[in-house]
Design an enzyme around this catalytic site. Structure first.
Site, mmCIF file in Angstrom:
data_model
loop_
_atom_site.group_PDB
_atom_site.id
_atom_site.type_symbol
_atom_site.label_atom_id
_atom_site.label_comp_id
_atom_site.label_asym_id
_atom_site.label_seq_id
_atom_site.Cartn_x
_atom_site.Cartn_y
_atom_site.Cartn_z
ATOM 1 N N CYS A 88 18.373 -1.396 -0.824
ATOM 2 C CA CYS A 88 18.421 -2.779 -0.363
ATOM 3 C C CYS A 88 17.650 -2.922 0.958
ATOM 4 O O CYS A 88 16.453 -2.697 0.982
ATOM 5 C CB CYS A 88 19.858 -3.277 -0.273
ATOM 6 S SG CYS A 88 19.983 -5.098 -0.162
ATOM 7 N N HIS A 196 21.233 -2.510 -5.821
ATOM 8 C CA HIS A 196 22.226 -1.554 -5.329
ATOM 9 C C HIS A 196 22.620 -0.585 -6.444
ATOM 10 O O HIS A 196 23.431 -0.935 -7.307
ATOM 11 C CB HIS A 196 23.473 -2.292 -4.838
ATOM 12 C CG HIS A 196 23.278 -3.043 -3.561
ATOM 13 N ND1 HIS A 196 23.498 -2.465 -2.329
ATOM 14 C CD2 HIS A 196 22.871 -4.317 -3.323
ATOM 15 C CE1 HIS A 196 23.241 -3.356 -1.381
ATOM 16 N NE2 HIS A 196 22.856 -4.486 -1.964
ATOM 17 N N GLU A 198 24.617 1.830 -6.267
ATOM 18 C CA GLU A 198 26.053 2.127 -6.158
ATOM 19 C C GLU A 198 26.913 1.050 -6.800
ATOM 20 O O GLU A 198 28.112 1.276 -7.029
ATOM 21 C CB GLU A 198 26.441 2.329 -4.689
ATOM 22 C CG GLU A 198 26.559 1.081 -3.841
ATOM 23 C CD GLU A 198 25.246 0.517 -3.337
ATOM 24 O OE1 GLU A 198 25.290 -0.416 -2.517
ATOM 25 O OE2 GLU A 198 24.169 1.010 -3.759
#
Length: 216
Positions: A88, A196, A198
């Site tokens: 990001c 992202h 994650e």
């Protein structure tokens, strides 16, 4: 293998740490995931991850405030060629400049500026928040085995600004949000994702595992 996730006061640090631990475990990769603000630990890591959320200038200030961190990154990533992943705003900081409200110098690793997104479709809201498919422009090991394109998996985005790279060869993938938006960049031993990993479920875990296996 030790993976340093840089803690400079920005990023989904807990989520990122857990995602890297899970990806390593599920892939049978022996890896210590080290969340650290210590530049020396970053300099000695086998792989480096720079997360980031919020404003470009704030993230740059946070990075500058960590003693020796920028120097450690330049030495370890540029000179020693350790694998690096920016996430990001961590990816955006790889650019030359951020143009969010003010002009802020980036790390200068990827030629180009970070600019405000202006979708061609006025009905599309800014920021882009949510799931979108990615389209690979240049094949790269981080995308190995990951279904992409119109029938591919979705990645999770939260952003109002995009990296406008000067060199098309540095753009690994794009997403469609009223026009092409840079979704991933990379060259040599460094990669970055606007989305992202994650938070991107199967796509994200697969990409993280690929990053851990990657031998640039």
């Amino acid at each position: 293998m030790r993976v340093a996730i840089i803690d400079y006061g920005s990023g989904n640090l807990r989520s990122a740490t857990k995602a890297f631990e899970r990806a390593a475990h599920e892939s049978g990769i022996s890896a210590e995931i080290d969340l650290t603000c210590d530049a020396q630990r970053v300099a000695s890591a086998d792989r480096i991850v720079l997360p980031g959320v919020g404003a470009y200038a704030d993230c740059r200030r946070g990075l500058d405030a960590a003693p020796g961190m920028v120097e450690a990154l330049n030495d370890t990533v540029l000179k020693k060629a350790r694998p690096f992943l920016g996430i990001c705003v961590g990816m955006q900081l790889m650019s030359e400049r951020g143009l969010e409200k003010t002009v802020t110098n980036g790390l200068g690793w990827i030629a180009g500026d970070v600019r405000e997104m202006v979708p061609s479709d006025a009905s599309l809201k800014i920021p882009q928040i949510g799931w979108n498919r990615i389209h690979v422009k240049h094949s790269h090991p981080i995308f190995d085995g990951i279904p992409t394109g119109d029938d591919g998996l979705h990645a999770y985005f939260v952003h109002s600004y995009m990296l406008d790279a000067k060199n098309a060869s540095d753009v690994l993938a794009v997403t469609d949000y009223g026009g092409d938006v840079t979704a991933a960049v990379g060259r040599d031993n460094m990669v970055g994702t606007q989305f992202h990993p994650e938070k991107s479920q199967l796509l994200g875990l697969s990409l993280i595992a690929n990053f851990l296996k990657w031998k640039p």
